[in-house]
Design a protein around this motif. Structure first.
Motif, PDB file in Angstrom:
ATOM      1  N   ARG A   1      11.912  38.495  37.884  1.00  0.00           N
ATOM      2  CA  ARG A   1      11.679  37.092  37.821  1.00  0.00           C
ATOM      3  C   ARG A   1      11.748  36.272  39.069  1.00  0.00           C
ATOM      4  O   ARG A   1      12.661  36.465  40.072  1.00  0.00           O
ATOM      5  CB  ARG A   1      12.724  36.542  36.941  1.00  0.00           C
ATOM      6  CG  ARG A   1      13.161  35.155  36.698  1.00  0.00           C
ATOM      7  CD  ARG A   1      11.930  34.875  35.439  1.00  0.00           C
ATOM      8  NE  ARG A   1      12.507  35.413  34.295  1.00  0.00           N
ATOM      9  CZ  ARG A   1      13.465  35.438  33.435  1.00  0.00           C
ATOM     10  NH1 ARG A   1      14.021  34.022  33.572  1.00  0.00           N
ATOM     11  NH2 ARG A   1      13.729  36.148  32.430  1.00  0.00           N
ATOM     12  N   VAL A   2      10.657  35.672  39.353  1.00  0.00           N
ATOM     13  CA  VAL A   2      10.758  34.776  40.380  1.00  0.00           C
ATOM     14  C   VAL A   2      11.420  33.369  40.321  1.00  0.00           C
ATOM     15  O   VAL A   2      11.068  32.883  39.400  1.00  0.00           O
ATOM     16  CB  VAL A   2       9.028  34.636  40.971  1.00  0.00           C
ATOM     17  CG1 VAL A   2       9.015  33.505  41.932  1.00  0.00           C
ATOM     18  CG2 VAL A   2       8.151  35.911  41.131  1.00  0.00           C
ATOM     19  N   VAL A   3      12.243  33.131  41.067  1.00  0.00           N
ATOM     20  CA  VAL A   3      13.054  31.676  41.011  1.00  0.00           C
ATOM     21  C   VAL A   3      12.987  31.090  42.466  1.00  0.00           C
ATOM     22  O   VAL A   3      12.753  31.706  43.461  1.00  0.00           O
ATOM     23  CB  VAL A   3      14.424  32.121  40.809  1.00  0.00           C
ATOM     24  CG1 VAL A   3      14.425  32.896  39.325  1.00  0.00           C
ATOM     25  CG2 VAL A   3      15.093  33.208  41.583  1.00  0.00           C
ATOM     26  N   ARG A   4      13.291  29.908  42.358  1.00  0.00           N
ATOM     27  CA  ARG A   4      13.418  29.165  43.556  1.00  0.00           C
ATOM     28  C   ARG A   4      14.842  28.640  43.911  1.00  0.00           C
ATOM     29  O   ARG A   4      14.862  28.168  45.178  1.00  0.00           O
ATOM     30  CB  ARG A   4      12.473  27.730  43.339  1.00  0.00           C
ATOM     31  CG  ARG A   4      11.164  27.930  43.969  1.00  0.00           C
ATOM     32  CD  ARG A   4      10.232  28.762  43.353  1.00  0.00           C
ATOM     33  NE  ARG A   4       8.938  28.860  44.252  1.00  0.00           N
ATOM     34  CZ  ARG A   4       7.680  29.579  43.984  1.00  0.00           C
ATOM     35  NH1 ARG A   4       7.996  30.084  42.634  1.00  0.00           N
ATOM     36  NH2 ARG A   4       6.799  29.790  44.693  1.00  0.00           N
ATOM     37  N   GLU A   5      15.872  29.128  42.957  1.00  0.00           N
ATOM     38  CA  GLU A   5      16.916  28.854  43.362  1.00  0.00           C
ATOM     39  C   GLU A   5      17.961  29.952  42.808  1.00  0.00           C
ATOM     40  O   GLU A   5      17.357  30.498  41.884  1.00  0.00           O
ATOM     41  CB  GLU A   5      17.745  27.417  43.044  1.00  0.00           C
ATOM     42  CG  GLU A   5      17.450  27.259  41.673  1.00  0.00           C
ATOM     43  CD  GLU A   5      18.018  25.865  40.805  1.00  0.00           C
ATOM     44  OE1 GLU A   5      18.242  25.624  39.899  1.00  0.00           O
ATOM     45  OE2 GLU A   5      17.923  25.058  41.935  1.00  0.00           O
ATOM     46  N   VAL A   6      19.010  30.136  43.535  1.00  0.00           N
ATOM     47  CA  VAL A   6      19.895  31.289  42.865  1.00  0.00           C
ATOM     48  C   VAL A   6      20.387  31.136  41.366  1.00  0.00           C
ATOM     49  O   VAL A   6      20.712  30.248  41.039  1.00  0.00           O
ATOM     50  CB  VAL A   6      21.075  31.479  43.725  1.00  0.00           C
ATOM     51  CG1 VAL A   6      22.143  32.307  42.850  1.00  0.00           C
ATOM     52  CG2 VAL A   6      20.964  31.940  45.112  1.00  0.00           C
TER      53      VAL A   6
ATOM     54  N   ALA B   1      15.853  39.441  40.070  1.00  0.00           N
ATOM     55  CA  ALA B   1      15.538  38.201  40.565  1.00  0.00           C
ATOM     56  C   ALA B   1      15.016  38.122  41.763  1.00  0.00           C
ATOM     57  O   ALA B   1      15.527  38.793  42.830  1.00  0.00           O
ATOM     58  CB  ALA B   1      16.549  37.263  40.530  1.00  0.00           C
ATOM     59  N   LEU B   2      13.843  37.561  42.089  1.00  0.00           N
ATOM     60  CA  LEU B   2      13.253  37.574  43.569  1.00  0.00           C
ATOM     61  C   LEU B   2      13.291  36.101  43.953  1.00  0.00           C
ATOM     62  O   LEU B   2      12.642  35.096  43.258  1.00  0.00           O
ATOM     63  CB  LEU B   2      11.682  37.974  43.500  1.00  0.00           C
ATOM     64  CG  LEU B   2      11.141  37.595  44.688  1.00  0.00           C
ATOM     65  CD1 LEU B   2      11.775  38.419  45.992  1.00  0.00           C
ATOM     66  CD2 LEU B   2       9.513  38.014  44.781  1.00  0.00           C
ATOM     67  N   LEU B   3      14.323  35.514  44.737  1.00  0.00           N
ATOM     68  CA  LEU B   3      14.499  34.237  45.219  1.00  0.00           C
ATOM     69  C   LEU B   3      13.293  33.841  46.398  1.00  0.00           C
ATOM     70  O   LEU B   3      13.379  34.574  47.296  1.00  0.00           O
ATOM     71  CB  LEU B   3      15.686  34.284  45.893  1.00  0.00           C
ATOM     72  CG  LEU B   3      16.163  32.789  46.261  1.00  0.00           C
ATOM     73  CD1 LEU B   3      16.272  31.593  45.278  1.00  0.00           C
ATOM     74  CD2 LEU B   3      17.573  32.901  46.906  1.00  0.00           C
TER      75      LEU B   3
ATOM     76  N   MET C   1      17.735  32.406  51.014  1.00  0.00           N
ATOM     77  CA  MET C   1      18.569  33.813  50.747  1.00  0.00           C
ATOM     78  C   MET C   1      19.780  33.290  50.088  1.00  0.00           C
ATOM     79  O   MET C   1      20.445  32.291  49.821  1.00  0.00           O
ATOM     80  CB  MET C   1      19.139  33.928  52.098  1.00  0.00           C
ATOM     81  CG  MET C   1      17.966  34.764  53.151  1.00  0.00           C
ATOM     82  SD  MET C   1      18.858  35.489  54.532  1.00  0.00           S
ATOM     83  CE  MET C   1      19.664  34.164  55.289  1.00  0.00           C
ATOM     84  N   PRO C   2      20.366  34.437  49.272  1.00  0.00           N
ATOM     85  CA  PRO C   2      21.481  34.216  48.609  1.00  0.00           C
ATOM     86  C   PRO C   2      22.692  34.028  49.594  1.00  0.00           C
ATOM     87  O   PRO C   2      22.492  34.425  50.726  1.00  0.00           O
ATOM     88  CB  PRO C   2      21.671  35.502  47.756  1.00  0.00           C
ATOM     89  CG  PRO C   2      20.931  36.499  48.430  1.00  0.00           C
ATOM     90  CD  PRO C   2      19.760  35.488  48.946  1.00  0.00           C
ATOM     91  N   GLU C   3      23.694  33.684  49.225  1.00  0.00           N
ATOM     92  CA  GLU C   3      24.835  33.393  49.940  1.00  0.00           C
ATOM     93  C   GLU C   3      25.411  34.828  51.036  1.00  0.00           C
ATOM     94  O   GLU C   3      25.536  34.620  52.080  1.00  0.00           O
ATOM     95  CB  GLU C   3      25.865  32.674  48.953  1.00  0.00           C
ATOM     96  CG  GLU C   3      27.014  32.028  50.159  1.00  0.00           C
ATOM     97  CD  GLU C   3      28.288  31.602  49.266  1.00  0.00           C
ATOM     98  OE1 GLU C   3      29.408  31.393  49.812  1.00  0.00           O
ATOM     99  OE2 GLU C   3      28.098  31.565  48.122  1.00  0.00           O
ATOM    100  N   SER C   4      25.270  35.916  50.120  1.00  0.00           N
ATOM    101  CA  SER C   4      25.720  36.878  50.739  1.00  0.00           C
ATOM    102  C   SER C   4      24.507  38.126  50.714  1.00  0.00           C
ATOM    103  O   SER C   4      24.782  38.951  49.742  1.00  0.00           O
ATOM    104  CB  SER C   4      27.027  37.659  50.366  1.00  0.00           C
ATOM    105  OG  SER C   4      28.023  36.574  50.435  1.00  0.00           O
TER     106      SER C   4
END
Length: 467
Positions: free
Chosen positions: A218-223, A232-234, A238-241
């Motif tokens: 799944r392509v997402v623009r926010e976590v 998920a592909l953000l 970047m994710p927080e960690s």
């Protein structure tokens, strides 16, 4: 220009031919038998670069194949989290080592492990994909997986037509042309995205697709605020960690992206102050500008790259290999031009280890930076995988190693493209990397590392002088 690395890849494929025969389909088996009937030199002289890359991929179909299992992405038999940077034009037609290697190596140097590039060559009416663009993609795949990195191909780049009818036809054409290229994750977006994915997969059911809807990822623009049932592909953040997160991400090709990944992927040791203990050096060495990388008592100033954080230990004035899973123990700092002095010892005949030089934080250190080979082969003729070799590329001038169980004295000088190595008082390497196609684009700055190759190895009296 790509012949050297591709031939190396071909050789590795041949080594694994029995495995490929068991796992491959009928067509792959026929290809493998054909290879065994032809002399290697004839293949090297006759086959084009694209054919050799294709042979490599066909003979080893599953090692880098991308698949999805539940909410995880897998490459071959291992879980894989994509930390990508956009390199939009990497797969433009007729790529060369000169265009690919610097980009791939720079991405790897900061700890990213995946490149994201646009697909080129879709026809104006959307009904075909230019063969030279398929060839270009496969050359990029070959060079990228050789470095053990991942790939995302953006099927519709920002300049692609946006109307649905064109994208539907183009999705079918791209899927038909790329159906065997299973080492790539394909990113599809657009109006009625699920229908575009379905069209792409009509002839390419084995390919992994990332999309806003209908994809394997799944392509997402926010976590995502809640867990998804697919990976998920953000995009754009970047994710927080990122070191521990299972969320994949792709960042734009910008200086800020490289800096952000470099900081996020840094080991805590890299972010802490470190004062070398130069009391272990002589007064003359200190006055000459030498710095102790190892204090003889602790691993201060070093970090272990692998999962086994007890894979190396400081004992009796030495850094000792203690068990597998450590990958390598790396210096806190990166170094570019320097003189490195140390002593090393392998315990048994046939033992294998190495010293990484100008190594990246992630991916294949020996092929993005370089590996100075250490091997339990005293008394044997020099060869490109023996003691003193630039691993798998250049044999030493002489095998000057002492018998296994004895300490060896080593001095390595790296200054721009030049390298000189002296082992036990004998010059065994003296070369300019710019004279060797496979070496001229390697990193010129990176970490120094002591390799875990599953055999007991020890190092001591490690010091460096930057030039």
């Amino acid at each position: 220009m790509l012949r050297g690395p591709v031939l190396i890849c071909y050789t590795r494929c041949m080594c694994r031919r029995p495995q490929a025969r068991a796992a491959g389909n009928g067509r792959n088996l026929v290809g493998s038998r054909a290879m065994t009937r032809r002399p290697f030199r004839a293949l090297a002289a006759v086959l084009a670069l694209s054919a050799m890359v294709t042979v490599c991929q066909a003979a080893e179909p599953d090692r880098y194949k991308m698949t999805v299992w539940k909410d995880s992405l897998r490459r071959g038999g291992s879980y894989f989290t994509m930390r990508a940077i956009e390199t939009a034009d990497l797969a433009k037609p007729a790529p060369t080592i000169a265009t690919m290697a610097p980009t791939l190596n720079y991405v790897a140097s900061v700890g990213a492990n995946t490149v994201c590039f646009n697909l080129h060559g879709l026809a104006g009416n959307g009904d075909s994909l230019a063969p030279e663009c398929v060839q270009a993609l496969r050359m990029v795949v070959g060079q990228t997986t050789w470095r053990r990195m991942g790939l995302i191909c953006r099927v519709f780049g920002p300049d692609a037509p946006r109307h649905f009818a064109w994208r539907l036809k183009a999705a079918r054409a791209a899927g038909a042309a790329l159906k065997d290229d299973v080492r790539v994750v394909y990113w599809i977006e657009g109006e009625r995205c699920a229908e575009l994915v379905e069209a792409f997969k009509e002839t390419a059911p084995d390919l992994v697709v990332a999309a806003t809807e209908g994809g394997d990822v799944r392509v997402v623009r926010e976590v995502p605020k809640t867990a998804l049932d697919v990976p998920a592909l953000l995009v754009g953040a970047m994710p927080e960690s990122p070191k521990t997160s299972s969320i994949h991400f792709v960042l734009p090709d910008a200086r800020e992206s490289y800096e952000a990944i470099d900081h996020a992927m840094a080991h805590p040791v890299e972010l802490e102050p470190w004062t070398p203990d130069n009391s272990v050096l002589s007064v003359e060495e200190r006055d000459a500008g030498w710095v102790a990388l190892f204090d003889g008592k602790t691993l201060d100033g070093w970090w272990i790259a692998g999962m086994n954080q007890k894979g190396f230990a400081a004992e009796e004035g030495q850094i000792r290999w203690k068990g597998g899973g450590g990958s390598a123990i790396m210096t806190r700092n990166r170094y570019g031009n320097f003189i490195l002095r140390l002593e090393w010892k392998l315990e048994t005949t046939g033992a294998n280890s190495g010293i990484f030089l100008r190594a990246p934080r992630d991916n294949r250190q020996s092929k993005i930076g370089m590996e100075f080979q250490l091997y339990g082969d005293s008394g044997k003729p020099p060869h490109k995988n023996g003691t003193g070799a630039i691993y798998d590329v250049v044999a030493p001038l002489e095998n000057a190693s002492k018998p296994e169980g004895e300490w060896n004295e080593l001095e390595i000088t790296l200054d721009g493209p030049t390298m000189k190595a002296v082992l036990n008082g004998v010059v065994i390497q003296d070369r300019n990397f710019d004279d060797t196609e496979e070496l001229k684009y390697r990193l010129r700055t990176g970490f120094i590392g002591l390799q875990d190759h599953g055999h007991p190895a020890s190092w001591r009296n490690i010091r460096i002088k930057e030039l």
